[in-house]
Design an enzyme around this catalytic site. Structure first.
Site, PDB file in Angstrom:
ATOM      1  N   HIS A   1       0.843  -1.205   0.000  1.00 24.08           N
ATOM      2  CA  HIS A   1       0.000   0.000   0.000  1.00 24.08           C
ATOM      3  C   HIS A   1       0.876   1.253   0.000  1.00 24.08           C
ATOM      4  O   HIS A   1       0.626   2.197  -0.743  1.00 24.08           O
ATOM      5  CB  HIS A   1      -0.881   0.046   1.266  1.00 24.08           C
ATOM      6  CG  HIS A   1      -1.874  -1.063   1.386  1.00 24.08           C
ATOM      7  ND1 HIS A   1      -2.017  -1.823   2.526  1.00 24.08           N
ATOM      8  CD2 HIS A   1      -2.800  -1.533   0.517  1.00 24.08           C
ATOM      9  CE1 HIS A   1      -2.975  -2.708   2.359  1.00 24.08           C
ATOM     10  NE2 HIS A   1      -3.469  -2.561   1.152  1.00 24.08           N
TER      11      HIS A   1
ATOM     12  N   LYS B   1     -16.277  -7.410   5.011  1.00 22.06           N
ATOM     13  CA  LYS B   1     -15.200  -7.995   5.819  1.00 22.06           C
ATOM     14  C   LYS B   1     -15.279  -7.421   7.234  1.00 22.06           C
ATOM     15  O   LYS B   1     -15.551  -6.243   7.405  1.00 22.06           O
ATOM     16  CB  LYS B   1     -13.837  -7.604   5.245  1.00 22.06           C
ATOM     17  CG  LYS B   1     -13.543  -8.086   3.846  1.00 22.06           C
ATOM     18  CD  LYS B   1     -12.157  -7.595   3.431  1.00 22.06           C
ATOM     19  CE  LYS B   1     -11.831  -7.943   1.988  1.00 22.06           C
ATOM     20  NZ  LYS B   1     -10.554  -7.386   1.530  1.00 22.06           N
TER      21      LYS B   1
ATOM     22  N   SER C   1      -2.973  -7.881   3.046  1.00 20.52           N
ATOM     23  CA  SER C   1      -3.134  -7.661   4.490  1.00 20.52           C
ATOM     24  C   SER C   1      -3.437  -8.975   5.202  1.00 20.52           C
ATOM     25  O   SER C   1      -2.981  -9.192   6.334  1.00 20.52           O
ATOM     26  CB  SER C   1      -4.257  -6.651   4.735  1.00 20.52           C
ATOM     27  OG  SER C   1      -3.922  -5.417   4.169  1.00 20.52           O
TER      28      SER C   1
ATOM     29  N   ARG D   1      -1.610  -5.802  -8.541  1.00 22.18           N
ATOM     30  CA  ARG D   1      -0.515  -6.655  -8.134  1.00 22.18           C
ATOM     31  C   ARG D   1      -0.220  -7.753  -9.141  1.00 22.18           C
ATOM     32  O   ARG D   1       0.897  -8.154  -9.346  1.00 22.18           O
ATOM     33  CB  ARG D   1      -0.805  -7.291  -6.767  1.00 22.18           C
ATOM     34  CG  ARG D   1      -0.718  -6.314  -5.622  1.00 22.18           C
ATOM     35  CD  ARG D   1      -1.334  -6.876  -4.389  1.00 22.18           C
ATOM     36  NE  ARG D   1      -2.739  -7.160  -4.604  1.00 22.18           N
ATOM     37  CZ  ARG D   1      -3.520  -7.763  -3.745  1.00 22.18           C
ATOM     38  NH1 ARG D   1      -3.017  -8.198  -2.621  1.00 22.18           N
ATOM     39  NH2 ARG D   1      -4.793  -7.945  -4.020  1.00 22.18           N
TER      40      ARG D   1
HETATM   41  N1  COA Z   1      -0.232  -4.021  -1.907  1.00 18.57           N
HETATM   42  C1  COA Z   1      -0.534  -4.993  -1.045  1.00 18.57           C
HETATM   43  N2  COA Z   1      -1.782  -5.443  -0.844  1.00 18.57           N
HETATM   44  C2  COA Z   1      -2.751  -4.853  -1.547  1.00 18.57           C
HETATM   45  C3  COA Z   1      -2.512  -3.830  -2.466  1.00 18.57           C
HETATM   46  C4  COA Z   1      -1.176  -3.411  -2.632  1.00 18.57           C
HETATM   47  N3  COA Z   1      -0.856  -2.455  -3.497  1.00 18.57           N
HETATM   48  N4  COA Z   1      -3.685  -3.479  -3.024  1.00 18.57           N
HETATM   49  C5  COA Z   1      -4.614  -4.256  -2.460  1.00 18.57           C
HETATM   50  N5  COA Z   1      -4.055  -5.083  -1.578  1.00 18.57           N
HETATM   51  C6  COA Z   1      -4.734  -6.125  -0.793  1.00 18.57           C
HETATM   52  C7  COA Z   1      -5.317  -5.639   0.479  1.00 18.57           C
HETATM   53  O1  COA Z   1      -4.367  -5.689   1.505  1.00 18.57           O
HETATM   54  C8  COA Z   1      -6.443  -6.617   0.691  1.00 18.57           C
HETATM   55  O2  COA Z   1      -5.916  -7.805   1.230  1.00 18.57           O
HETATM   56  P1  COA Z   1      -6.811  -8.857   2.067  1.00 18.57           P
HETATM   57  O3  COA Z   1      -8.007  -9.183   1.229  1.00 18.57           O
HETATM   58  O4  COA Z   1      -5.872  -9.966   2.232  1.00 18.57           O
HETATM   59  O5  COA Z   1      -7.183  -8.185   3.360  1.00 18.57           O
HETATM   60  C9  COA Z   1      -6.911  -6.941  -0.725  1.00 18.57           C
HETATM   61  O6  COA Z   1      -5.844  -6.564  -1.560  1.00 18.57           O
HETATM   62  C10 COA Z   1      -8.131  -6.209  -1.128  1.00 18.57           C
HETATM   63  O7  COA Z   1      -7.971  -4.841  -0.871  1.00 18.57           O
HETATM   64  P2  COA Z   1      -9.066  -4.038  -0.059  1.00 18.57           P
HETATM   65  O8  COA Z   1      -8.507  -2.694   0.176  1.00 18.57           O
HETATM   66  O9  COA Z   1      -9.557  -4.777   1.111  1.00 18.57           O
HETATM   67  O10 COA Z   1     -10.316  -4.029  -0.971  1.00 18.57           O
HETATM   68  P3  COA Z   1     -10.626  -3.741  -2.445  1.00 18.57           P
HETATM   69  O11 COA Z   1      -9.453  -3.465  -3.273  1.00 18.57           O
HETATM   70  O12 COA Z   1     -11.460  -4.873  -2.790  1.00 18.57           O
HETATM   71  O13 COA Z   1     -11.514  -2.401  -2.408  1.00 18.57           O
HETATM   72  C11 COA Z   1     -12.579  -0.457  -1.659  1.00 18.57           C
HETATM   73  C12 COA Z   1     -11.612  -1.570  -1.315  1.00 18.57           C
HETATM   74  C13 COA Z   1     -12.691   0.430  -0.448  1.00 18.57           C
HETATM   75  C14 COA Z   1     -12.024   0.356  -2.813  1.00 18.57           C
HETATM   76  C15 COA Z   1     -13.947  -1.040  -2.094  1.00 18.57           C
HETATM   77  O14 COA Z   1     -14.315  -2.073  -1.221  1.00 18.57           O
HETATM   78  C16 COA Z   1     -15.039   0.009  -2.112  1.00 18.57           C
HETATM   79  O15 COA Z   1     -15.053   0.886  -2.935  1.00 18.57           O
HETATM   80  N6  COA Z   1     -15.968  -0.091  -1.140  1.00 18.57           N
HETATM   81  C17 COA Z   1     -17.037   0.872  -0.948  1.00 18.57           C
HETATM   82  C18 COA Z   1     -18.382   0.316  -1.396  1.00 18.57           C
HETATM   83  C19 COA Z   1     -18.528   0.519  -2.868  1.00 18.57           C
HETATM   84  O16 COA Z   1     -18.435   1.611  -3.397  1.00 18.57           O
HETATM   85  N7  COA Z   1     -18.810  -0.593  -3.549  1.00 18.57           N
HETATM   86  C20 COA Z   1     -18.939  -0.613  -4.964  1.00 18.57           C
HETATM   87  C21 COA Z   1     -17.589  -0.727  -5.590  1.00 18.57           C
HETATM   88  S1  COA Z   1     -17.792  -1.127  -7.265  1.00 18.57           S
END
Ligand code: COA
Length: 160
Positions: free
Chosen positions: A18, A42, A129, A91
């Site tokens: 991140h 989650k 994570s 990634r």
């Molecule tokens: N380096 C290391 N790990 C990374 C990373 C990076 N650059 N980018 C992502 N990850 C990992 C995270 O650590 C996480 O790991 P885990 O699942 O083992 O805990 C995983 O990738 C997913 O990342 P996360 O941040 O949990 O979720 P996401 O990428 O799925 O999206 C939001 C997060 C907040 C952007 C998304 O859930 C959201 O927009 N939510 C709001 C509701 C919404 O608008 N929904 C409609 C969306 S279309």
């Protein structure tokens, strides 16, 4: 033009992967809002306050980065903040389909919203994570996976 972008995520907890994306975004844009998702399907290990505090310390050297939190739809949050660009890390090919789907859905919800992807640093392509949580809670060494300044607090929480 003064450009603000959003780097959204769960950050449960922040990892070096991140931090790599946030740092690179901070060099490309004038201001970066790191947006911590409050409610999701989650159940986080780290509370919202803990995730924010760890992130604040991890980005303390980056003057144009702010940590914020949001609930509900990211597309709505971006609209309310007047931000039109999301920056995320890719990634591996396995991330692509899911990220593509989210980018398209966000654009349908808010047609002014663009999603940009930065390729993850080679050292973090495997990192997540949940991997940090699992290794840390089982006594493994996570010092190559999380920012040094927050390492001890992450370990203390995971080994409670
Ligand atoms: N380096 C290391 N790990 C990374 C990373 C990076 N650059 N980018 C992502 N990850 C990992 C995270 O650590 C996480 O790991 P885990 O699942 O083992 O805990 C995983 O990738 C997913 O990342 P996360 O941040 O949990 O979720 P996401 O990428 O799925 O999206 C939001 C997060 C907040 C952007 C998304 O859930 C959201 O927009 N939510 C709001 C509701 C919404 O608008 N929904 C409609 C969306 S279309």
């Amino acid at each position: 033009m003064n450009k603000t972008v959003i780097c959204p995520g769960s950050f449960d907890p922040v990892t070096l992967g991140h931090l790599d994306i946030i740092t690179r975004a901070s060099k490309l844009f004038d201001r970066v809002l790191v947006a911590v998702l409050v409610n999701s399907s989650k159940t986080p290990t780290f509370s919202t306050a803990e995730r924010i505090e760890l992130l604040r310390d991890a980005v303390s050297g980056l003057d144009n980065v702010e940590i914020v939190s949001f609930e509900g739809l990211l597309a709505e949050y971006c609209k309310n903040c007047g931000v039109d660009t999301i920056v995320k890390g890719l990634r591996a090919v396995s991330d692509f389909e899911y990220e593509f789907q989210m980018a398209l859905a966000n654009k349908k919800l808010n047609p002014d919203l663009e999603t940009m992807f930065l390729t993850a640093d080679a050292d973090s392509t495997f990192l997540s994570s949940s991997m940090v949580r699992e290794i840390g809670s089982m006594g493994g060494d996570i010092s190559n996976f999380v920012p040094a300044c927050v390492h001890d607090r992450i370990i203390a929480k995971l080994r409670k």
